[in-house]
Design a protein around this motif. Sequence first.
Motif, short mmCIF file in Angstrom:
data_model
loop_
_atom_site.label_atom_id
_atom_site.label_comp_id
_atom_site.label_asym_id
_atom_site.label_seq_id
_atom_site.Cartn_x
_atom_site.Cartn_y
_atom_site.Cartn_z
N MET A 11 0.82 -1.21 0.00
CA MET A 11 0.00 0.00 0.00
C MET A 11 0.86 1.27 0.00
O MET A 11 0.36 2.36 -0.31
N LEU A 12 2.12 1.14 0.36
CA LEU A 12 3.00 2.29 0.48
C LEU A 12 3.96 2.44 -0.69
O LEU A 12 4.81 3.32 -0.70
N LYS A 13 3.81 1.58 -1.70
CA LYS A 13 4.63 1.68 -2.90
C LYS A 13 3.95 2.60 -3.91
O LYS A 13 2.73 2.61 -4.02
N GLU A 14 4.76 3.35 -4.63
CA GLU A 14 4.20 4.25 -5.63
C GLU A 14 3.37 3.45 -6.64
O GLU A 14 3.76 2.36 -7.06
N CYS A 15 2.26 4.02 -7.00
CA CYS A 15 1.30 3.36 -7.88
C CYS A 15 1.26 4.07 -9.23
O CYS A 15 1.34 5.30 -9.28
N ASP A 16 1.15 3.32 -10.30
CA ASP A 16 1.08 3.92 -11.63
C ASP A 16 -0.23 4.69 -11.82
O ASP A 16 -0.27 5.70 -12.53
N LYS A 17 -1.28 4.19 -11.21
CA LYS A 17 -2.59 4.82 -11.36
C LYS A 17 -2.82 5.80 -10.22
O LYS A 17 -3.44 5.49 -9.21
N LYS A 18 -2.27 7.00 -10.41
CA LYS A 18 -2.29 8.00 -9.35
C LYS A 18 -3.52 8.91 -9.43
O LYS A 18 -3.86 9.40 -10.51
N GLY A 19 -4.12 9.13 -8.29
CA GLY A 19 -5.16 10.14 -8.21
C GLY A 19 -4.51 11.51 -8.12
O GLY A 19 -3.29 11.63 -8.04
N THR A 20 -5.31 12.54 -8.14
CA THR A 20 -4.78 13.90 -8.03
C THR A 20 -5.36 14.58 -6.79
O THR A 20 -6.47 14.26 -6.35
N VAL A 21 -4.60 15.50 -6.23
CA VAL A 21 -5.05 16.29 -5.09
C VAL A 21 -5.04 17.75 -5.51
O VAL A 21 -4.01 18.27 -5.93
N GLU A 22 -6.19 18.37 -5.45
CA GLU A 22 -6.27 19.76 -5.87
C GLU A 22 -6.87 20.64 -4.79
O GLU A 22 -7.63 20.18 -3.94
N ARG A 23 -6.52 21.90 -4.84
CA ARG A 23 -7.01 22.89 -3.88
C ARG A 23 -8.43 23.30 -4.24
O ARG A 23 -8.75 23.50 -5.41
N PHE A 24 -9.25 23.45 -3.22
CA PHE A 24 -10.63 23.89 -3.44
C PHE A 24 -10.92 25.05 -2.50
O PHE A 24 -10.76 24.94 -1.29
N GLU A 25 -11.31 26.18 -3.06
CA GLU A 25 -11.62 27.37 -2.27
C GLU A 25 -13.13 27.60 -2.27
O GLU A 25 -13.81 27.40 -3.28
N TYR A 26 -13.64 28.02 -1.13
CA TYR A 26 -15.07 28.30 -1.04
C TYR A 26 -15.32 29.38 0.00
O TYR A 26 -14.46 29.67 0.84
N GLU A 27 -16.50 29.97 -0.06
CA GLU A 27 -16.86 31.02 0.89
C GLU A 27 -17.74 30.44 1.99
O GLU A 27 -18.65 29.66 1.72
N SER A 28 -17.45 30.81 3.22
CA SER A 28 -18.27 30.37 4.34
C SER A 28 -18.60 31.58 5.21
O SER A 28 -18.28 32.72 4.86
N ARG A 29 -19.25 31.32 6.33
CA ARG A 29 -19.61 32.38 7.26
C ARG A 29 -19.43 31.90 8.69
O ARG A 29 -19.40 30.70 8.96
N VAL A 30 -19.33 32.82 9.61
CA VAL A 30 -19.30 32.50 11.03
C VAL A 30 -20.75 32.47 11.51
O VAL A 30 -21.37 33.51 11.72
N TYR A 31 -21.29 31.27 11.63
CA TYR A 31 -22.71 31.14 11.98
C TYR A 31 -22.96 31.12 13.48
O TYR A 31 -24.09 31.24 13.93
N GLU A 32 -21.89 30.96 14.25
CA GLU A 32 -22.06 30.88 15.70
C GLU A 32 -20.92 31.58 16.39
O GLU A 32 -19.74 31.35 16.09
N GLU A 33 -21.25 32.45 17.32
CA GLU A 33 -20.25 33.17 18.11
C GLU A 33 -20.53 32.94 19.58
O GLU A 33 -21.59 32.40 19.96
N TRP A 56 -8.59 20.46 0.62
CA TRP A 56 -7.94 19.67 -0.42
C TRP A 56 -8.89 18.59 -0.86
O TRP A 56 -9.63 18.02 -0.04
N VAL A 57 -8.89 18.30 -2.14
CA VAL A 57 -9.79 17.29 -2.70
C VAL A 57 -8.98 16.24 -3.45
O VAL A 57 -8.23 16.57 -4.38
N TYR A 58 -9.12 14.99 -3.03
CA TYR A 58 -8.50 13.86 -3.73
C TYR A 58 -9.48 13.36 -4.78
O TYR A 58 -10.62 13.03 -4.46
#
Length: 298
Positions: A11-33, A56-58
Amino acid sequence: MNFIYEMPAEMLKECDKKGTVERFEYESRVYEENDETGKPKTVSADSAEKLQKGAWVYIPYGYDSSKKYDVLYLMHGGGVNEDWWFKMFPDTVTILDNMFAKGLCRPCIIVTPTFYRNAKDKENGGINEARPEQFKDELRKDLIPAIEKKYSTYAAGNVSEENLIATRNHRAFAGLSLGSMTTYRAAFYNNFDLFSWYGPFSGCCGPFGDHEKEVSRICKTLSDAKEKDLNLDYLFCCNGDKDIAFEEHKDIMEKTLKKCPELVPGKNYDFYLIPGGVHDMKAWQLDLYHALQIFFKL
């Protein structure tokens, strides 16, 4: 399934069939103080502070936007952030690549957000036990809709509350340590209608929590869900027996089993115990390895 207690070397060996990890940005709010007495209070959406958040999204190898994918929302622990699973421990990505390539489980999208509001919140808050429950609104109102509008999930781009509830069997939440607490408090107790698979890795309420209160909340959540015809596909609890969070987690779940007929070992519940396991990434990766072989078995 047959549990193992050491990650297979393959499970720890490099795999030829690699997934990708990409950054995901979104807007949120402070709903509770917190009010002047320190107690939490709800903030209206109109007056809530806006936040720019990141996750991050795999994306599994061979991702095809014409197909539908299950989604696992995967949380870190206290004092770190969304970088934990994939950036601080890139071998997690290698494990996922190999699991999917070898057909050990269904390929899925995995999202690693943070319950902290920003870097300053993480630095000042540290092990802030309020954040796991406060994350519930961001999870429901901002993160899930943003993710499932962009990616090809079973929601098929329709992120209305009605449709997100209808597709809950294709959505899981798991997390380690304070993220395990988030699994219970943000996802299980407060958003059970959006998830049917859960993986709390290391603990439920922390060293100062009220065990009886947690037992009552678990039982009430499942009892209320049954009345609404919302099933629990699986609650997969995990802990090492040398983990600092083990005793409280074990005590809470043992008491819950005695009081909650909706929880059936081997059918929709298990407690994966790692002999000699401690509060570390080696154990949490094993937890994830097993959880993915249980989740989304429809």
